[in-house]
Design an enzyme around this catalytic site. Structure first.
Site, PDB file in Angstrom:
ATOM      1  N   THR A 146       9.196   0.056   3.839  1.00 27.49           N
ATOM      2  CA  THR A 146       9.127   0.940   2.679  1.00 27.49           C
ATOM      3  C   THR A 146      10.253   0.511   1.740  1.00 27.49           C
ATOM      4  OG1 THR A 146      10.697   2.588   3.461  1.00 27.49           O
ATOM      5  CG2 THR A 146       8.403   2.838   4.180  1.00 27.49           C
TER       6      THR A 146
ATOM      7  N   HIS B 127       1.080  -3.586 -13.314  1.00 25.27           N
ATOM      8  CA  HIS B 127       1.330  -4.833 -14.029  1.00 25.27           C
ATOM      9  C   HIS B 127       0.091  -5.725 -14.008  1.00 25.27           C
ATOM     10  CE1 HIS B 127       5.610  -3.783 -12.807  1.00 25.27           C
ATOM     11  NE2 HIS B 127       5.554  -3.656 -14.124  1.00 25.27           N
TER      12      HIS B 127
ATOM     13  N   ALA C 267       8.894 -16.580   7.449  1.00 24.87           N
ATOM     14  CA  ALA C 267       9.792 -17.610   6.938  1.00 24.87           C
ATOM     15  C   ALA C 267      11.257 -17.209   7.065  1.00 24.87           C
ATOM     16  CB  ALA C 267       9.461 -17.917   5.484  1.00 24.87           C
ATOM     17  N   GLY C 268      11.501 -15.993   7.557  1.00 28.45           N
ATOM     18  CA  GLY C 268      12.876 -15.600   7.820  1.00 28.45           C
ATOM     19  C   GLY C 268      13.467 -14.579   6.870  1.00 28.45           C
TER      20      GLY C 268
END
Lengths: 391, 606
Positions: free
Chosen positions: B309, B280, B302-303
């Site tokens: 994979t 892309h 950040a959680g």
């Protein structure tokens, strides 16, 4: 499809025209012509003009050269496989005069980055680089004043930036002495989706790649240029063992990641993908190029991974017919090299496409595995790498 | 930048009315199949913006339907203009900006849309983005395969184009996981992983892999947070750009609290000093912090649940809190019913056989024959819909009578008579006469209608119109007669024009008469003739009594409708001439030789 580097020669010609100067450098295509006669009284800068990063550090730039030295540099670099060079009058300046300036198209607008500490060490002085969106005249004036540029210098540059569909423009070093602006190194990336809108100021002939294309890469570029579907092919390792013939920008990246994360990155021979529902003759042509790379590789053991994710609208039976035809063409040599083919794909027409693929591979004794979406992308990579030794 | 409120999933769960720009048969069909399998009573696609045909045939279920094709959004009927709330733009990268601008200008109630094309120039993408903000219409793309809300809307190819794919991907059953992906192929893989985990989708969205997605991941995440049915988010991102840092920020700030599982592709780029351009446009890491590894780390910190994979996403989906719940009831598995469809060879809108009885325009033929005049049936059948006004019916009746014959001397009658005398049968002799009808004999009514329509619609002054035709050295169809002159007018024309008397506007009749006043001054025989009068009165009646728009009138001209009455009526006269010749038993006709003069042509010049 993406941002493409154009030659420094074309970039400097565009920029010089924007600020009302005549560019005095010229370009040498070693495949086409002998370099023009140079003035024996003058001193020159000569460099490889192929979008290579860190040219200075790699010794691909030579400064203050006599004409004979220029010819020598060019012929030496040509032997290293480079083809395009830029020759321009050499300009001497004090080392601490090097500034940095770049303009990039971002979601928020045209972003200026500039610093009085430019040159090869700009990365080391990253904190000195100021960032500012070019929203109005005041922003341009601020950058001009920091860099000592004549007032009003940036405005036509930004106009050209927009008019020529430039995405990224980087001057490093930029030297301003006595009101005279010298753009010593210039890198420009254009938006190749705008090829027809940029008014012919650049064309695909100006695109530069860090190394010379393999014939297969050239062929795929031609294929892509004449199709409404998209195609890409890039050689990563001429003698690689793992070859990819994949569909979809995301799926191909996931498969390449899977190969890499299993420790076979150095054996990855190519990257590439087709997408956008190409026709059967198009996938045939594309597959031929991948197979040509594969057959030339000196790796003792080779595998080919075909397919990708579950297609949305690409017709699998049609695209696979082209690939099967290419495999049949080369079946004898593929068998000789004991190549095995691993396939995973889903989508419209997948049942037919996969059945035909399995039949063809079995008939030609090339069958590694043919599977639908019940097998994950990771699993097909595992299967394909099963018999190979790690790098 | 579009706000989170702009991209609001709740508005996708209403009644979608979609206009599609450009045509991509399999994609449009898949949207209609989705509608049908989801139990909708009517198709979501109301029109196609395109060129060429007036409509395209698709299936809704197993029934064929016609979807109208119009050249621009502004050409949609007013009802549809107000109805349309979503668009799917399938035009090419170069055409996207223009065509989207047209949509936004013409459609007052647009909520949002999808841009399918790859290769929209960056500058154009940014212009679209600003347009989005200004008009309050969200857009997804470019290079997006679309978005889908199970049971509600499928806008694009997303999820597949075959009925069975829709069922396998469980797109017909609403659930709790939102799938967001930069890649069109991977959105499909994620949809399948969600289905495989026993959960169902709340919605799925392909953002498109372009450098400047019109809807950024951040906005999609906020939409998921604001959407009550969504309990978790599955995300596929790639190297390049800084979008994932915005996502990490949302998580850190607590702006998004729903669990996130994700995969960021592109670690393979670590192998290269100068990595290749991956699939892309966006997938190119200019700096270290745009690498897949760095962005994974930021999201994990950040959680978010970050998969190492791609396949690990399946495991992470399994581990989501509040499990999948009871398995949803199995679907009806009706998709296979849609697979053996074949488009019919012909389409007809005027007549059919219903249970052994012939129906014309939806009404029983026998009933019509008993209750309706021949003129009414003729006019209705020729127009393809029942005539509403008594004025049009009476006018057609009069024209049918008036044109029935014009003496044995005119070309058509002569040909029929000559053929009859050569011993040919009824149909051959009639055909010989009919085949004579064309631009110089009998076929000028349609040309006259085209002329009046052109003049009136373009609001040309009659004088200007006459000068224009003269400058182009064209005869004006509908003007001029061999026999009649301004001082000896054609009595038929006067009678024909009376039929327009009761009409308030008489745009076409008025124009034709004004043209005649100019041309008759130039030459006495350049008067309005029967063809011109019939065309003008028919146009006025259709416009004022049958509510035909100028566009619809133009399409009648294209169909050659205005010549149909002459053909039909004169067939009577031609048949009569055949029968007459047979009755009189005239022998084979041969022209007396003195009736063919010798034309001297200088052969040396050829």
């Amino acid at each position: 499809m993406a941002r493409k580097k154009i030659s420094e020669f074309r970039a400097k010609t565009l920029l010089s025209a924007a600020v009302g100067q005549t560019y005095r450098g010229f370009e040498v295509d070693a495949a086409q012509e002998r370099p023009a006669a140079l003035d024996r009284q003058r001193s020159y800068a000569v460099k490889v003009d192929q979008g290579v990063k860190g040219r200075q550090k790699q010794g691909l730039v030579a400064l203050g050269r006599t004409p004979d030295q220029v010819y020598g540099d060019i012929s030496r670099w040509h032997d290293q496989g480079f083809r395009y060079f830029l020759v321009e009058p050499f300009i001497a300046y004090p080392p601490d005069a090097e500034c940095y300036l770049s303009i990039e198209r971002t979601r928020e607008g045209s972003l200026l980055r500039y610093s009085q500490r430019g040159g090869v060490e700009v990365e080391r002085h990253r904190s000195a680089v100021q960032r500012r969106l070019a929203a109005g005249a005041a922003d341009l004036a601020a950058a001009e004043s920091t860099l000592g540029l004549p007032s009003g210098w940036l405005e036509p540059v930004l106009k050209t930036f927009d008019r020529c569909y430039i995405s990224m423009l980087e001057i490093n070093p930029l030297v301003v002495a006595d009101g005279q602006v010298e753009v010593l190194d210039l890198a420009v990336e254009v938006d190749d989706a705008a090829g027809l809108m940029a008014g012919g100021v650049w064309s695909p002939a100006d695109f530069r790649y860090p190394r010379t294309d393999a014939p297969e890469e050239f062929e795929v570029r031609q294929l892509a240029a004449g199709s409404r579907a998209s195609f890409s092919l890039e050689v990563l390792n001429r003698d690689g063992a793992v070859f990819l013939l994949l569909s979809g920008g995301g799926g191909s990246l996931v498969v390449a990641d899977e190969v890499y994360s299993r420790g076979f990155g150095r054996k990855l021979a190519n990257y590439g993908e087709y997408s956008g529902n190409p026709t059967e003759p198009e996938t045939y042509r594309y597959a031929k190029q991948v197979l040509s790379l594969l057959l030339r590789s000196a790796a003792p053991q080779k595998v080919l991974i075909i397919g990708g994710g579950v297609a949305n609208f690409t017709d699998v039976s049609v695209t696979f017919r082209g690939i099967i035809q290419a495999l049949e063409d080369e079946a004898g040599r593929l068998r000789q090299q004991r190549v095995k083919v691993f396939v995973r794909r889903g989508g419209p027409g997948a049942a037919t496409g996969l059945r035909q693929m399995r039949d063809a591979l079995a008939r030609q004794d090339l069958l590694g595995l043919v599977a639908g979406p019940e097998l994950s992308l990771g699993e097909v990579v595992s299967e394909a790498l099963g018999g190979l030794k790690r790098a | 930048m579009p706000s989170a409120q702009l991209f609001d999933i709740a508005r996708l769960r209403g009644e979608p009315k979609i206009v599609v720009v450009g045509s991509y048969g399999s994609i449009i069909q898949s949207m209609l199949d989705f509608d049908h399998l989801a139990g909708r009573r009517s198709p979501s696609v109301v029109a196609i913006i395109g060129t060429g045909r007036k409509s395209e045939r698709y299936f809704f279920g197993r029934t064929e339907i016609m979807i109208p094709v119009v050249p621009s959004p502004a050409a949609l009927p007013p009802g549809a203009l107000r109805q349309v709330n979503f668009f799917l733009n399938l035009s090419s990268g170069r055409r996207v900006l223009d065509s989207t601008r047209q949509l936004l200008a013409a459609l007052p109630n647009l909520v949002g849309g999808v841009v399918f094309a790859e290769g929209v120039p960056e500058r154009q993408a940014l212009q679209l983005q600003r347009l989005t903000a200004r008009k309050g219409v969200w857009m997804v793309g470019a290079a997006s395969v679309g978005l889908v809300v199970p049971g509600s809307i499928k806008l694009g190819a997303i999820g597949g184009t075959q009925p069975r794919q829709l069922e396998e991907a469980r797109l017909l059953e609403a659930g709790s996981v939102a799938v967001i992906s930069s890649s069109g192929g991977m959105v499909n893989e994620l949809i399948r992983l969600v289905a495989g985990s026993g959960r169902r989708l709340s919605w799925a969205l392909a953002l498109g892999g372009e450098r400047f997605p019109l809807t950024a991941p951040r906005e999609a995440f906020l939409a998921a947070q604001a959407d009550p049915p969504t309990k978790a988010i599955a995300y596929f991102g790639e190297l390049g750009g800084r979008d994932e840092y915005e996502l990490a920020e949302l998580l850190q700030q607590g702006a998004v609290t729903k669990p996130v599982v994700c995969y960021i592709a592109g670690t393979v780029a670590e192998l290269f000093t100068t990595p290749p351009q991956f699939g892309h446009a966006k997938a190119m890491a200019a700096r270290e912090d745009e690498s897949a590894r760095a962005k994974r780390a930021a999201l994990a910190a950040a959680g978010a649940q970050v998969a190492e994979t791609f396949n690990d996403i399946a495991v992470l989906l399994q581990r989501l809190p509040d499990g999948p719940g009871p398995a949803p009831p199995p679907g009806d598995n009706r998709a296979h019913l849609l697979e053996s469809r074949r488009p019919a060879l012909f389409a007809s809108s005027i007549s059919r056989d219903a249970g052994g009885a012939v129906q014309l325009l939806g009404q029983d033929l026998l009933g019509l024959a008993e209750q309706r005049s021949f003129a009414w049936i003729v006019a209705s059948l020729l127009l393809g819909k029942p005539v509403r006004s008594a004025e049009l019916e009476r006018f057609v009746e009069f024209v049918l009578r008036l044109l029935v014959d014009h003496g044995p001397y005119v070309s058509g009658a002569v040909n029929t008579m000559v053929t009859a005398r050569a011993g040919r049968d009824l149909v051959s002799s009639l055909a010989a006469g009919l085949l004579t009808i064309g631009p110089r004999f009998g076929g000028a009514i349609n040309a006259a209608a085209a002329a009046w329509l052109e003049g009136v619609v373009a609001a040309k002054s009659p004088a200007h119109f006459v000068e224009e035709q003269a400058a182009r050295r064209l005869y004006i169809a509908g003007i001029g007669h061999r026999k009649y002159r301004v001082d000896a007018p054609d009595p038929r024309v006067e009678r024909l024009l009376r039929f327009a008397d009761g009409l308030p506007q008489q745009r076409f009749t008025g124009f034709a008469i004004a043209v005649e006043q100019i041309t008759a001054q130039k030459k006495g025989n350049l008067i309005l003739n029967v063809d011109g009068a019939i065309a003008a009165v028919l146009l006025d009646l259709l416009s004022e009594r049958e509510s035909y728009s100028d566009e619809q009138l133009r399409s009648l001209v294209e169909q050659e409708f205005f010549n149909a009455l002459f053909v039909l009526s004169r067939a009577v006269g031609l048949t009569a001439h055949y029968l007459d010749q047979r009755r009189l038993d005239e022998g084979l006709f041969r022209l007396p030789e003195d009736q063919v003069t010798r034309a001297d042509v200088d052969l040396s010049e050829q």
